[in-house]
Design a protein around this motif. Structure first.
Motif, PDB file in Angstrom:
ATOM      1  N   ASN A  99       0.818  -1.210   0.000  1.00 33.17           N
ATOM      2  CA  ASN A  99       0.000   0.000   0.000  1.00 33.17           C
ATOM      3  C   ASN A  99       0.851   1.260   0.000  1.00 33.17           C
ATOM      4  OD1 ASN A  99      -2.392  -1.379  -0.128  1.00 33.17           O
ATOM      5  ND2 ASN A  99      -2.872  -1.187   2.039  1.00 33.17           N
ATOM      6  N   THR A 100       1.969   1.224   0.708  1.00 37.94           N
ATOM      7  CA  THR A 100       2.871   2.382   0.736  1.00 37.94           C
ATOM      8  C   THR A 100       3.399   2.671  -0.664  1.00 37.94           C
ATOM      9  OG1 THR A 100       3.492   1.932   3.027  1.00 37.94           O
ATOM     10  CG2 THR A 100       4.994   3.321   1.738  1.00 37.94           C
ATOM     11  N   HIS A 101       3.794   1.635  -1.383  1.00 39.51           N
ATOM     12  CA  HIS A 101       4.266   1.827  -2.763  1.00 39.51           C
ATOM     13  C   HIS A 101       3.154   2.400  -3.641  1.00 39.51           C
ATOM     14  CE1 HIS A 101       8.265   0.131  -2.439  1.00 39.51           C
ATOM     15  NE2 HIS A 101       7.762  -0.872  -1.743  1.00 39.51           N
ATOM     16  N   ARG A 102       1.944   1.897  -3.466  1.00 39.29           N
ATOM     17  CA  ARG A 102       0.822   2.410  -4.269  1.00 39.29           C
ATOM     18  C   ARG A 102       0.528   3.864  -3.945  1.00 39.29           C
ATOM     19  NH1 ARG A 102      -4.020  -0.666  -3.404  1.00 39.29           N
ATOM     20  NH2 ARG A 102      -4.887   0.771  -4.920  1.00 39.29           N
ATOM     21  N   LEU A 103       0.635   4.243  -2.671  1.00 36.36           N
ATOM     22  CA  LEU A 103       0.401   5.636  -2.282  1.00 36.36           C
ATOM     23  C   LEU A 103       1.478   6.551  -2.856  1.00 36.36           C
ATOM     24  CD1 LEU A 103      -0.755   5.098   1.383  1.00 36.36           C
ATOM     25  CD2 LEU A 103      -2.126   6.108  -0.465  1.00 36.36           C
ATOM     26  N   ILE A 104       2.713   6.085  -2.871  1.00 41.53           N
ATOM     27  CA  ILE A 104       3.798   6.875  -3.462  1.00 41.53           C
ATOM     28  C   ILE A 104       3.534   7.075  -4.953  1.00 41.53           C
ATOM     29  CG2 ILE A 104       6.257   6.844  -4.077  1.00 41.53           C
ATOM     30  CD1 ILE A 104       6.690   5.428  -1.293  1.00 41.53           C
ATOM     31  N   GLU A 105       3.140   6.004  -5.629  1.00 38.83           N
ATOM     32  CA  GLU A 105       2.817   6.107  -7.054  1.00 38.83           C
ATOM     33  C   GLU A 105       1.663   7.077  -7.279  1.00 38.83           C
ATOM     34  OE1 GLU A 105       2.059   2.174  -8.456  1.00 38.83           O
ATOM     35  OE2 GLU A 105       4.149   1.551  -8.250  1.00 38.83           O
ATOM     36  N   ALA A 106       0.650   7.020  -6.432  1.00 38.29           N
ATOM     37  CA  ALA A 106      -0.497   7.912  -6.574  1.00 38.29           C
ATOM     38  C   ALA A 106      -0.077   9.362  -6.385  1.00 38.29           C
ATOM     39  CB  ALA A 106      -1.583   7.538  -5.561  1.00 38.29           C
ATOM     40  N   ARG A 107       0.780   9.603  -5.424  1.00 40.79           N
ATOM     41  CA  ARG A 107       1.251  10.979  -5.183  1.00 40.79           C
ATOM     42  C   ARG A 107       2.070  11.481  -6.366  1.00 40.79           C
ATOM     43  NH1 ARG A 107       1.591  14.806  -1.065  1.00 40.79           N
ATOM     44  NH2 ARG A 107       3.469  16.058  -1.235  1.00 40.79           N
ATOM     45  N   ILE A 108       2.914  10.628  -6.917  1.00 39.98           N
ATOM     46  CA  ILE A 108       3.698  11.016  -8.096  1.00 39.98           C
ATOM     47  C   ILE A 108       2.768  11.362  -9.252  1.00 39.98           C
ATOM     48  CG2 ILE A 108       5.267  10.129  -9.870  1.00 39.98           C
ATOM     49  CD1 ILE A 108       6.670   8.565  -7.561  1.00 39.98           C
ATOM     50  N   GLU A 109       1.751  10.532  -9.458  1.00 42.32           N
ATOM     51  CA  GLU A 109       0.785  10.796 -10.539  1.00 42.32           C
ATOM     52  C   GLU A 109       0.052  12.112 -10.308  1.00 42.32           C
ATOM     53  OE1 GLU A 109      -1.833   7.500 -11.199  1.00 42.32           O
ATOM     54  OE2 GLU A 109      -0.165   6.106 -11.464  1.00 42.32           O
ATOM     55  N   LEU A 110      -0.308  12.396  -9.071  1.00 43.78           N
ATOM     56  CA  LEU A 110      -1.011  13.638  -8.763  1.00 43.78           C
ATOM     57  C   LEU A 110      -0.162  14.867  -9.067  1.00 43.78           C
ATOM     58  CD1 LEU A 110      -2.850  12.937  -5.381  1.00 43.78           C
ATOM     59  CD2 LEU A 110      -3.893  13.491  -7.589  1.00 43.78           C
ATOM     60  N   HIS A 111       1.128  14.699  -8.976  1.00 39.58           N
ATOM     61  CA  HIS A 111       2.035  15.834  -9.195  1.00 39.58           C
ATOM     62  C   HIS A 111       2.691  15.796 -10.565  1.00 39.58           C
ATOM     63  CE1 HIS A 111       1.569  17.495  -5.214  1.00 39.58           C
ATOM     64  NE2 HIS A 111       1.589  16.259  -4.751  1.00 39.58           N
ATOM     65  N   GLY A 112       2.081  15.068 -11.491  1.00 40.39           N
ATOM     66  CA  GLY A 112       2.510  15.095 -12.886  1.00 40.39           C
ATOM     67  C   GLY A 112       3.606  14.132 -13.254  1.00 40.39           C
ATOM     68  N   GLY A 113       3.968  13.220 -12.375  1.00 41.43           N
ATOM     69  CA  GLY A 113       5.000  12.232 -12.713  1.00 41.43           C
ATOM     70  C   GLY A 113       4.467  11.251 -13.733  1.00 41.43           C
ATOM     71  N   ALA A 114       5.314  10.872 -14.662  1.00 40.74           N
ATOM     72  CA  ALA A 114       4.868   9.979 -15.725  1.00 40.74           C
ATOM     73  C   ALA A 114       5.307   8.545 -15.511  1.00 40.74           C
ATOM     74  CB  ALA A 114       5.401  10.479 -17.071  1.00 40.74           C
ATOM     75  N   SER A 115       6.336   8.323 -14.709  1.00 39.20           N
ATOM     76  CA  SER A 115       6.820   6.952 -14.559  1.00 39.20           C
ATOM     77  C   SER A 115       6.145   6.269 -13.399  1.00 39.20           C
ATOM     78  CB  SER A 115       8.343   6.956 -14.347  1.00 39.20           C
ATOM     79  OG  SER A 115       8.644   7.509 -13.092  1.00 39.20           O
ATOM     80  N   ARG A 116       6.015   4.956 -13.520  1.00 41.97           N
ATOM     81  CA  ARG A 116       5.435   4.133 -12.458  1.00 41.97           C
ATOM     82  C   ARG A 116       6.473   3.101 -12.078  1.00 41.97           C
ATOM     83  NH1 ARG A 116      -0.288   3.703 -11.586  1.00 41.97           N
ATOM     84  NH2 ARG A 116       0.169   1.586 -10.998  1.00 41.97           N
ATOM     85  N   ALA A 117       7.354   3.492 -11.176  1.00 45.95           N
ATOM     86  CA  ALA A 117       8.413   2.576 -10.727  1.00 45.95           C
ATOM     87  C   ALA A 117       7.836   1.507  -9.828  1.00 45.95           C
ATOM     88  CB  ALA A 117       9.495   3.349  -9.989  1.00 45.95           C
TER      89      ALA A 117
END
Length: 102
Positions: free
Chosen positions: A83-101
């Protein structure tokens, strides 16, 4: 939908806290779910993520019912890490990040 997934996931986490018979843990879990639940499930999480979470929940519940504290803790830690990894990915997406590490 997103609302159903958020409620089901939150319900599981809160019920585990309630089962631990700790008012503080329950109160904190309710607060965490209120703050992060929609972000976790509203960020493009699909059927695969929902199935994986449900499988993890079932495994955790089974370990608890068998009073296997070591297994329950290990599974819960893995679930929180996921869940922590998914939340980090969600935050990156919210701030315009394009990669999904992963």
């Amino acid at each position: 939908g997103v609302g159903d997934r958020t409620r089901a996931d939150s319900r599981f986490h809160v019920e585990v806290a309630v089962a631990a018979a700790s008012e503080r843990l329950t109160r904190d879990e309710v607060a965490i779910q209120a703050e992060l639940g929609l972000l976790l499930w509203g960020s493009g999480a699909g059927d695969d993520e929902a199935r994986e979470a449900a499988e993890q929940h079932r495994a955790i519940a089974l370990a608890i019912s068998r009073e296997d504290a070591v297994l329950a803790r290990t599974l819960a830690e893995q679930h929180v890490e996921r869940n922590t990894h998914r939340l980090i990915e969600a935050r990156i997406e919210l701030h315009g990040g394009a990669s999904r590490a992963r």
